[in-house]
Design an enzyme around this catalytic site. Sequence first.
Site, mmCIF file in Angstrom:
data_model
loop_
_atom_site.group_PDB
_atom_site.id
_atom_site.type_symbol
_atom_site.label_atom_id
_atom_site.label_comp_id
_atom_site.label_asym_id
_atom_site.label_seq_id
_atom_site.Cartn_x
_atom_site.Cartn_y
_atom_site.Cartn_z
ATOM 1 N N GLU A 133 0.845 -1.211 0.000
ATOM 2 C CA GLU A 133 0.000 0.000 0.000
ATOM 3 C C GLU A 133 0.868 1.244 0.000
ATOM 4 O O GLU A 133 2.039 1.175 0.381
ATOM 5 C CB GLU A 133 -0.843 0.047 1.286
ATOM 6 C CG GLU A 133 -1.852 -1.033 1.405
ATOM 7 C CD GLU A 133 -2.395 -1.136 2.835
ATOM 8 O OE1 GLU A 133 -2.220 -0.182 3.626
ATOM 9 O OE2 GLU A 133 -2.969 -2.180 3.144
ATOM 10 N N LYS A 135 2.255 4.581 1.590
ATOM 11 C CA LYS A 135 2.414 5.046 2.975
ATOM 12 C C LYS A 135 2.062 6.542 2.981
ATOM 13 O O LYS A 135 2.864 7.378 2.545
ATOM 14 C CB LYS A 135 3.840 4.804 3.471
ATOM 15 C CG LYS A 135 4.023 5.172 4.922
ATOM 16 C CD LYS A 135 5.390 4.766 5.413
ATOM 17 C CE LYS A 135 5.632 5.074 6.867
ATOM 18 N NZ LYS A 135 5.075 6.298 7.403
ATOM 19 N N ASP A 137 1.493 10.239 4.045
ATOM 20 C CA ASP A 137 2.255 11.074 4.965
ATOM 21 C C ASP A 137 1.301 12.053 5.645
ATOM 22 O O ASP A 137 1.099 13.175 5.171
ATOM 23 C CB ASP A 137 3.345 11.826 4.188
ATOM 24 C CG ASP A 137 4.390 12.373 5.119
ATOM 25 O OD1 ASP A 137 4.344 12.066 6.327
ATOM 26 O OD2 ASP A 137 5.273 13.115 4.635
ATOM 27 N N TYR A 245 -6.755 2.224 6.286
ATOM 28 C CA TYR A 245 -5.915 1.106 5.870
ATOM 29 C C TYR A 245 -5.804 -0.047 6.874
ATOM 30 O O TYR A 245 -5.039 -0.973 6.649
ATOM 31 C CB TYR A 245 -4.503 1.586 5.526
ATOM 32 C CG TYR A 245 -3.890 2.511 6.564
ATOM 33 C CD1 TYR A 245 -3.627 2.064 7.851
ATOM 34 C CD2 TYR A 245 -3.572 3.826 6.245
ATOM 35 C CE1 TYR A 245 -3.076 2.899 8.807
ATOM 36 C CE2 TYR A 245 -3.023 4.681 7.192
ATOM 37 C CZ TYR A 245 -2.781 4.211 8.461
ATOM 38 O OH TYR A 245 -2.240 5.038 9.402
ATOM 39 N N LYS A 331 10.686 3.224 3.275
ATOM 40 C CA LYS A 331 10.567 4.674 3.122
ATOM 41 C C LYS A 331 11.470 5.165 1.992
ATOM 42 O O LYS A 331 12.617 4.728 1.868
ATOM 43 C CB LYS A 331 10.932 5.385 4.429
ATOM 44 C CG LYS A 331 9.926 4.979 5.496
ATOM 45 C CD LYS A 331 9.616 5.879 6.605
ATOM 46 C CE LYS A 331 10.128 7.161 6.916
ATOM 47 N NZ LYS A 331 9.588 7.787 8.086
ATOM 48 N N CYS A 425 16.911 46.617 6.998
ATOM 49 C CA CYS A 425 16.020 46.206 5.904
ATOM 50 C C CYS A 425 16.734 46.361 4.560
ATOM 51 O O CYS A 425 17.291 47.424 4.268
ATOM 52 C CB CYS A 425 14.757 47.070 5.924
ATOM 53 S SG CYS A 425 13.660 46.719 4.557
ATOM 54 N N CYS A 428 14.633 49.379 2.633
ATOM 55 C CA CYS A 428 14.537 50.774 3.076
ATOM 56 C C CYS A 428 15.631 51.143 4.076
ATOM 57 O O CYS A 428 15.728 52.294 4.486
ATOM 58 C CB CYS A 428 13.156 51.051 3.657
ATOM 59 S SG CYS A 428 12.885 50.239 5.237
ATOM 60 N N CYS A 443 10.793 44.387 9.570
ATOM 61 C CA CYS A 443 11.150 45.772 9.294
ATOM 62 C C CYS A 443 10.008 46.623 9.841
ATOM 63 O O CYS A 443 8.868 46.487 9.414
ATOM 64 C CB CYS A 443 11.301 45.990 7.793
ATOM 65 S SG CYS A 443 11.350 47.750 7.389
ATOM 66 N N CYS A 449 8.454 51.618 3.693
ATOM 67 C CA CYS A 449 9.230 50.523 3.105
ATOM 68 C C CYS A 449 8.507 50.007 1.845
ATOM 69 O O CYS A 449 7.394 49.467 1.946
ATOM 70 C CB CYS A 449 9.375 49.420 4.163
ATOM 71 S SG CYS A 449 10.306 48.002 3.592
HETATM 72 S S1 IVH Z 1 -0.535 0.185 8.793
HETATM 73 C C1 IVH Z 1 0.301 -1.599 13.182
HETATM 74 N N1 IVH Z 1 -0.677 1.314 6.473
HETATM 75 O O1 IVH Z 1 2.735 5.170 8.993
HETATM 76 C C2 IVH Z 1 0.552 -0.496 12.252
HETATM 77 N N2 IVH Z 1 0.225 2.581 8.267
HETATM 78 O O2 IVH Z 1 5.378 4.901 10.152
HETATM 79 C C3 IVH Z 1 -0.581 -0.276 11.340
HETATM 80 N N3 IVH Z 1 0.821 4.889 7.655
HETATM 81 O O3 IVH Z 1 1.732 4.179 12.192
HETATM 82 C C4 IVH Z 1 -0.274 0.787 10.379
HETATM 83 N N4 IVH Z 1 0.208 4.761 5.559
HETATM 84 O O4 IVH Z 1 0.390 6.126 10.913
HETATM 85 C C5 IVH Z 1 -0.305 1.457 7.758
HETATM 86 N N5 IVH Z 1 -0.925 2.213 4.347
HETATM 87 C C6 IVH Z 1 -0.566 2.355 5.619
HETATM 88 C C7 IVH Z 1 -0.031 3.547 6.110
HETATM 89 C C8 IVH Z 1 0.366 3.627 7.453
HETATM 90 C C9 IVH Z 1 0.704 5.541 6.491
HETATM 91 C C10 IVH Z 1 1.372 5.484 8.890
HETATM 92 C C11 IVH Z 1 0.729 4.992 10.159
HETATM 93 C C12 IVH Z 1 1.825 4.227 10.812
HETATM 94 C C13 IVH Z 1 3.033 4.942 10.331
HETATM 95 C C14 IVH Z 1 4.275 4.147 10.512
#
Ligand code: IVH
Length: 687
Positions: A133, A135, A137, A245, A331, A425, A428, A443, A449
């Site tokens: 999946e 991740k 942010d 998720y 990551k 500044c 000015c 400033c 200015c």
């Molecule tokens: S699963 C038991 N799936 O990333 C942990 N986490 O760095 C279940 N996050 O704690 C988390 N996308 O806050 C999961 N597709 C994804 C995610 C995800 C972002 C976050 C989440 C997690 C953190 C870990």
Amino acid sequence: MTEFLWTTILIFATYRYMSKISEKEATEKIKQLTVDLNHHNYLYYVKAQPVITDYEFDVMLQELIALENQFPELRSSESPSQRVGGYISKEFPTVTHNYPMMSLGNTYSEEELRDFDERIRRVIGSNFEYVCELKFDGVAIGLTYRNGKLLRAVTRGDGVRGDDVTNNVRTIRSIPLSLMGNNFPDEFEIRGEIILDKKTFERINNERADIGETPFANPRNSAAGTLKLQDSSEVARRKLDCFLYALYGDFDFSTHYDGLKMAAEWGFKISSHYRLCDSIENVFQFIETWRQKRDSLPFDIDGIVIKVNNFRQQEELGFTAKSPKWAIAYKYKAESATTILNEVVYQVGRTGAITPVANLKPVLLAGTTVKRASLHNADQIQKLDLHLHDTVFVEKGGEIIPKITGVDLSMRKAGAIAVKYITHCPDCGTELIRQEGEANHYCPNENGCPPQIKGRLVHFTSRKAMNIDGLGVETIDQLVEAGLLKNVADIYHLNSDDLLQLERMGEKTVGNLFEAIEKSKQVPFERVLFAIGIRFVGDTTAKKLARHFGSYHKISQATLEELMLTPEVGDKIAASIFDFVRQPANINMVAQLQESGLLFELDASSVRDAGTKLKGLSFVITGVFQKFERDKIKETIEINGGKVSSSLSSKTSFLLAGSDCGPAKLEKAEKLKINIISEDDFLKMLQ
Ligand code: IVH
């Protein structure tokens, strides 16, 4: 949608239901509107496939709000009207998670990912699949549903206890308040990530910079800050989003993949970018695909999450103290490059805030040529110990503008000159100031200015402020250079002979410009208040101040405490207003603008706006209130067209009851079948 349209709809809807409809009819209508609105909300925010226009949606929503205002007891916490917010959360109670909110082990390397795969094979053999999946942010959130209804929303906190932010989360339109279908457990939890998309993040940051607030560093910080705002209607305006998720509870399915599919059927927003992988090689392929495509997503991701699919196998693998052994986050490294720092330049904003910017030798980074990087403030420069012509590391993480993360000291030339923050500044020459507790230098020469003068003019004429077409950045530059504009009041004293002398200024252009300037005199007070550029006063705050005080005169007479009684105005904003209205240059500017005919009080039509909401309703007030003095409540009812009387009768629409109210009044109200409402109910009626 325009304010006018909203008001018209509201008046129409309120009028239609105010007197005629019975409670039984209202119950049915509210039920139908709720079903329809939930359906269209889902099509728009989860599926991104709307089938009706925004206007049609708004008409239905306003109809629902009007009905709920008339029958507050019919308003449920799952009502689509909750999406617009209105709750003020003084604090967010700490609650214990039903399931600890663990984090994930993470890695940046292919080798460690292969080790993870090996570890899994040693425990469960080779007959298994992964789900990969994105991740996201953002900010982790746990949503508990009971009998298909959103019960509570809790942040991660320390993993054991988090903050209850349910009222704010209810405003996130992609989070269902009630679920579709019926094949879900009585109670379960679903977790996900609250995010802000890149476009919304930019909008919020531009608005912040414009009123002199420090911009958020990235969408994640912005989402986290938004989730903790006290006013949920402001949260609603910021347009957070949420991808889910992970499911926790007793379910019929036995794999994570099936769980995601089921959750999508219940109405949750599940990203379509997940994939079943039967080998680690396929996992690497998924990672590579998204390494290349991640910039094209409308939101930030910082990696890929890899999970063993089967729940039984997950159980077999178990957990470490902090994280599951069946999942890992890969990551993406923030992309970085090295280049040479040519110079540091300093920009002056309209509020006088100084922003240092690094000019770099152009370098290719994540597919774009980078020539500049933000340096934020003096502390940042000192922390990096920057010297001119240093070789610097530049990174592009979640931030839109790249940043300098360090210096390659081995490349520093002998005798290199340290970057010293300016004391005066750059435009000015005035000595800069830095207020205690603030990161930025300013400033103080507000009225002399040039970039501050130009910035204020640009802000004043902008669309959300006075909306003067034909007075854009370039024309303002031209008029300031020509000495025709020194402050915003001068706009209303321009004369055509002077303008016609200038380049690119023909009869027609000048004619159009005067027409636009004339038209701006009709701009309502709340926008004038935003336009005059009080530090920290954005368009929403200006609206709230205008509605609260009614005129600039009253604002200028208000004490700090009185200013702070305005919703959303804290001590920082109050101090800024208090200071602004007392400065001679501002007193002079406002006087000139008033003389030119600009609106400095709510005009008749705005008063009428405010006056419709409680029109025809009569209130009796009793008890002690948390947020407002009783007199303030009385005044608010009257401003909004309602009536206040001291004793209950069959004509009374509502008994507004605070704490400590006598039982006699409550009993009488019940006998007369009068709706008893709380302070919060009352505030919601006004939203
Ligand atoms: S699963 C038991 N799936 O990333 C942990 N986490 O760095 C279940 N996050 O704690 C988390 N996308 O806050 C999961 N597709 C994804 C995610 C995800 C972002 C976050 C989440 C997690 C953190 C870990």
